[in-house]
Design a protein around this motif. Structure first.
Motif: not given
Length: 183
Positions: A84-92
């Motif tokens: 949803t925005g800059v700064g988000d971190v998602f794991r893959m």
């Protein structure tokens, strides 16, 4: 906003993200004279006949990314990580079983998302994956996929980065196109 309107706004560079440095700004001219840099930025693009919002949802939801990955690199991601925005971190989780944290560094809802992968708990290694979308006058969407490893600092990742081709990026766009146009 149409590709033409964006080009007018961005000084005549079609498809340039709003936050992109124009030639001569922020040292961008230096990159133009670095022949090694050019070989470290790979792109592919295609036109998808689907709404930009539908295409963007497939990209911005990490749980959907393995469905269209043309690099045979992504295994899966947990649900509820929609960017949803800059700064988000998602794991893959990758096909080799390793999990990467992806730090979102560029974001415009429905138009642009870019992230820098990192080993869990470490800062990003310097390579970047970017997706940009530009709605054309016809209503179709030009999708550009970029892999930029010009600032990669991890020597262990250089061979893999060097092997990432525009054909691999085009394969991702092709799979994304099939999914988006089937909705």
């Amino acid at each position: 906003m149409s590709a033409e309107q964006r080009a007018d706004r961005d000084g005549g560079v079609p498809g340039a993200p709003r936050e992109c440095a124009a030639y001569g700004e922020n040292g961008a001219e230096d990159l133009a004279y670095d022949p090694d840099h050019c070989g470290r930025v790979v792109t592919a693009h295609d036109v998808i006949d689907a709404p930009a919002s539908a295409i963007f949802e497939l990209i911005a939801d990490p749980a959907r990314q393995a469905e269209w990955d043309g690099n045979s690199n992504l295994s899966h991601a947990e649900r509820d990580q929609r960017v949803t925005g800059v700064g988000d971190v998602f794991r893959m989780t990758l096909t080799n079983g390793k999990t990467r944290e992806n730090h979102v560094v560029e974001f415009l809802e429905g138009e642009l998302v870019a992230w820098k992968p990192a080993t869990m708990g470490e800062p990003p290694a310097g390579h970047l994956w970017r997706w940009s979308l530009a709605t054309l006058p016809s209503g179709a969407v030009e999708v550009t996929h970029t892999y930029d490893w010009s600032q990669l600092t991890d020597p262990a990742r250089v061979e893999r980065a060097r092997s990432t081709s525009s054909d691999m990026l085009a394969a991702s766009i092709s799979r994304l196109k099939t999914l988006a146009e089937s909705v």
